[in-house]
Scaffold this active site. Structure first.
Site, mmCIF file in Angstrom:
data_model
loop_
_atom_site.group_PDB
_atom_site.id
_atom_site.type_symbol
_atom_site.label_atom_id
_atom_site.label_comp_id
_atom_site.label_asym_id
_atom_site.label_seq_id
_atom_site.Cartn_x
_atom_site.Cartn_y
_atom_site.Cartn_z
ATOM 1 N N LYS A 1 48.100 -5.520 24.021
ATOM 2 C CA LYS A 1 46.813 -5.620 22.662
ATOM 3 C C LYS A 1 47.341 -3.804 22.910
ATOM 4 O O LYS A 1 47.299 -2.870 23.316
ATOM 5 C CB LYS A 1 46.159 -5.872 23.281
ATOM 6 C CG LYS A 1 45.224 -5.041 21.198
ATOM 7 C CD LYS A 1 43.797 -5.718 21.792
ATOM 8 C CE LYS A 1 42.799 -4.787 21.940
ATOM 9 N NZ LYS A 1 42.100 -3.988 21.041
ATOM 10 N N LYS B 1 43.930 2.312 22.350
ATOM 11 C CA LYS B 1 43.445 3.174 22.042
ATOM 12 C C LYS B 1 43.810 4.442 23.153
ATOM 13 O O LYS B 1 43.894 5.178 23.329
ATOM 14 C CB LYS B 1 42.366 3.956 21.054
ATOM 15 C CG LYS B 1 42.363 3.490 19.598
ATOM 16 C CD LYS B 1 40.707 3.866 19.024
ATOM 17 C CE LYS B 1 40.033 2.632 18.098
ATOM 18 N NZ LYS B 1 39.124 1.997 18.923
ATOM 19 N N LYS C 1 37.640 -5.622 29.957
ATOM 20 C CA LYS C 1 37.314 -4.299 30.077
ATOM 21 C C LYS C 1 36.925 -3.756 31.466
ATOM 22 O O LYS C 1 37.410 -2.567 32.335
ATOM 23 C CB LYS C 1 36.361 -3.751 29.235
ATOM 24 C CG LYS C 1 37.537 -3.919 28.033
ATOM 25 C CD LYS C 1 36.836 -2.727 26.792
ATOM 26 C CE LYS C 1 37.780 -2.765 25.550
ATOM 27 N NZ LYS C 1 37.471 -3.098 24.065
#
Ligand code: AQP
Length: 334
Positions: free
Chosen positions: A195, A198, A112
Site C-alpha cells: 500500500k 506515509k 504493523k
C-alpha cells in the site's frame, strides 16, 4: 441525522492514497450529509511514531490538507482528536467490552507489529477500539475510509452491537463504511503489492500532496511498470499490479473508467501514458499542495479553525457521553 466521521493520522506527508481513498470522499459527502466531522487523529499517530518531534506540525499540516482539498470549515467540524478527551473515556469503556480475540484477528496489527509482536505497544493492539470510540462518540452514521480500514469499521459495528446488547439500550446505530471510487487502495509506486504509505522509507513510493511539479514528473517517470504494452481492456491488468495501480490513479483523477483508459493507450508503452498521469497530477494535486503551503504560512488561522472545531466536537461528545455513562451505570457527577 446523517453524520460523517473521518480520521487521519498525522504521521508524515499526506499522500495521494489518503486523498483519493478517503479525504476526497469526505469532500463529496460534505454536500449530502447533515454533519461532517473530520479529525486529525494525533493520539492514533502515537501508536507507531518512534519520534514525536513533528507531531504538532504534522497535525497542522493534516488540517491544512483537509481545507486545501475542499473541506469547508463552515460546513464541517475540523478538529484534533487530543482536543476532545472524551474519545479516551469511551475507548476505555469499549476496552472493557472488547474480547482480545477480536483484536488478535486485526490484519493491520499483524502487519504493523510484524515480527516484533512481543515488543509492540498496547496502543497498537488497542488502536481499533479507540477508532470505534472516535466514530461512536458522535453517533456517526457514515465512515469514509480506504480499503485497508474496512476490518476496523467492521469491528466498530460489532462493538456497537455488543454495547447495545450488554446494556440493553439501543444507544448506537451501526456506522456504514464508505469505501468507494476507483482508488480505494492505492499501491506503492515501487511495489504493486504494498500500500502507498506515509511511513514507507522511500519517498519515491508515494505521491505527496505537497510535491512540486518536477518531483511529480520524476516520481511517475520512475514508477515501476512491466515490459508489456498496455492492454486494451481492464481485464488485461489483473496480473499486472503496478500497471493496474497507475491506471487506477489515472481513472480517479480523470473520471474515466479503467476500460476507457486501456482503450486509449492499448498497445503503447508506458511513456505517453505516464506523461498524461503527470499532467493530471499537475492539474489536480499541485494546486492542493500550493494551498497547503499557503495555509501553513498563516498558522494562527489554522489553529483558530481547530479551536472552533474542538469546541463544537466537545459539545456533541459531552451530550452523547452522558447517555453512555448512564447506560453503563456510572454514578452521575454532581
Ligand atoms: N494507499 C492508500 N490507498 C487508499 N486509501 C488509503 N488510506 C491510507 N493509505 C491509503 C486511507 O487514508 C485514511 C487515513 O489513513 P491514516 O493516515 O489514518 O492511516 P494509514 O491507513 O495507516 O495511512 P498510511 O499512509 O499508511 O500511514 P502510516 O504509514 O503512518 O501507517 C484512511 O481512511 C485510510 O484507509
Amino acid at each position: 441525522m446523517k453524520r460523517v466521521f473521518s480520521g487521519y493520522r498525522p504521521t508524515g506527508d499526506v499522500h495521494l492514497g489518503n486523498y483519493l481513498g478517503a479525504i476526497r470522499n469526505c469532500v463529496f459527502l460534505q454536500k449530502e450529509m447533515d454533519e461532517n466531522l473530520i479529525c486529525v487523529v494525533d493520539l492514533h499517530a502515537m501508536t507507531t511514531l518512534s519520534d514525536n518531534k513533528n507531531l504538532a506540525s504534522d497535525t497542522l499540516m493534516m488540517a491544512a490538507a483537509f481545507i486545501a482539498s475542499g473541506i469547508d470549515p463552515n460546513r464541517s467540524i475540523i478538529f484534533a482528536q487530543s482536543h476532545v478527551p472524551l474519545h479516551l473515556e469511551l475507548s476505555w469503556i469499549f476496552s472493557c467490552l472488547t474480547p482480545l480475540g477480536w483484536l488478535n484477528r486485526m490484519t493491520q496489527f499483524k502487519e504493523k507489529a510484524d515480527k516484533n509482536r512481543e515488543n509492540s505497544c498496547l496502543g497498537l493492539l488497542a488502536y481499533p477500539v479507540l477508532m470505534a470510540a472516535d466514530v461512536l462518540l458522535y453517533k456517526a452514521t457514515h465512515v469514509p475510509v480506504g480499503e485497508d480500514q474496512k476490518q476496523h469499521v467492521e469491528l466498530m459495528r460489532d462493538l456497537a452491537g455488543l454495547f447495545n446488547r450488554t446494556f440493553s439500550k439501543d444507544l448506537f446505530s451501526l456506522p456504514e463504511p464508505v469505501i468507494t471510487g476507483p482508488a480505494t487502495r492505492i499501491m506503492s509506486l515501487r511495489d504493486g503489492a504494498s500500500k502507498m504509505s506515509k511511513s514507507d522509507i522511500s519517498d519515491y513510493s508515494r505521491i505527496n500532496l505537497m510535491d512540486d511539479a518536477d518531483t511529480l514528473a520524476i516520481k511517475i517517470r520512475k514508477a515501476k511498470t512491466d515490459t508489456d504494452p498496455l492492454p486494451d481492456t481492464a481485464k488485461g491488468l489483473e496480473t499486472r499490479p503496478e500497471a493496474r495501480n497507475l491506471v487506477s490513479i489515472y481513472a480517479a483523477l480523470s473520471g474515466q473508467t479503467a476500460d476507457q483508459i486501456c482503450q486509449k493507450f492499448a498497445g503503447n508503452n508506458f511513456s505517453t501514458f505516464k506523461e498524461d498521469i503527470t499532467n493530471l497530477l499537475i492539474e489536480h494535486i499541485l494546486p492542493i499542495g500550493q494551498e497547503i503551503q499557503r495555509l501553513l504560512k498563516e498558522g494562527k488561522h489554522l489553529e483558530s479553525i481547530l479551536k472552533t472545531g474542538a469546541e463544537r466536537a466537545n459539545l456533541l461528545a459531552n451530550k452523547h457521553m452522558n447517555d453512555v455513562r448512564e447506560a453503563v451505570g456510572l454514578l452521575k457527577a454532581l
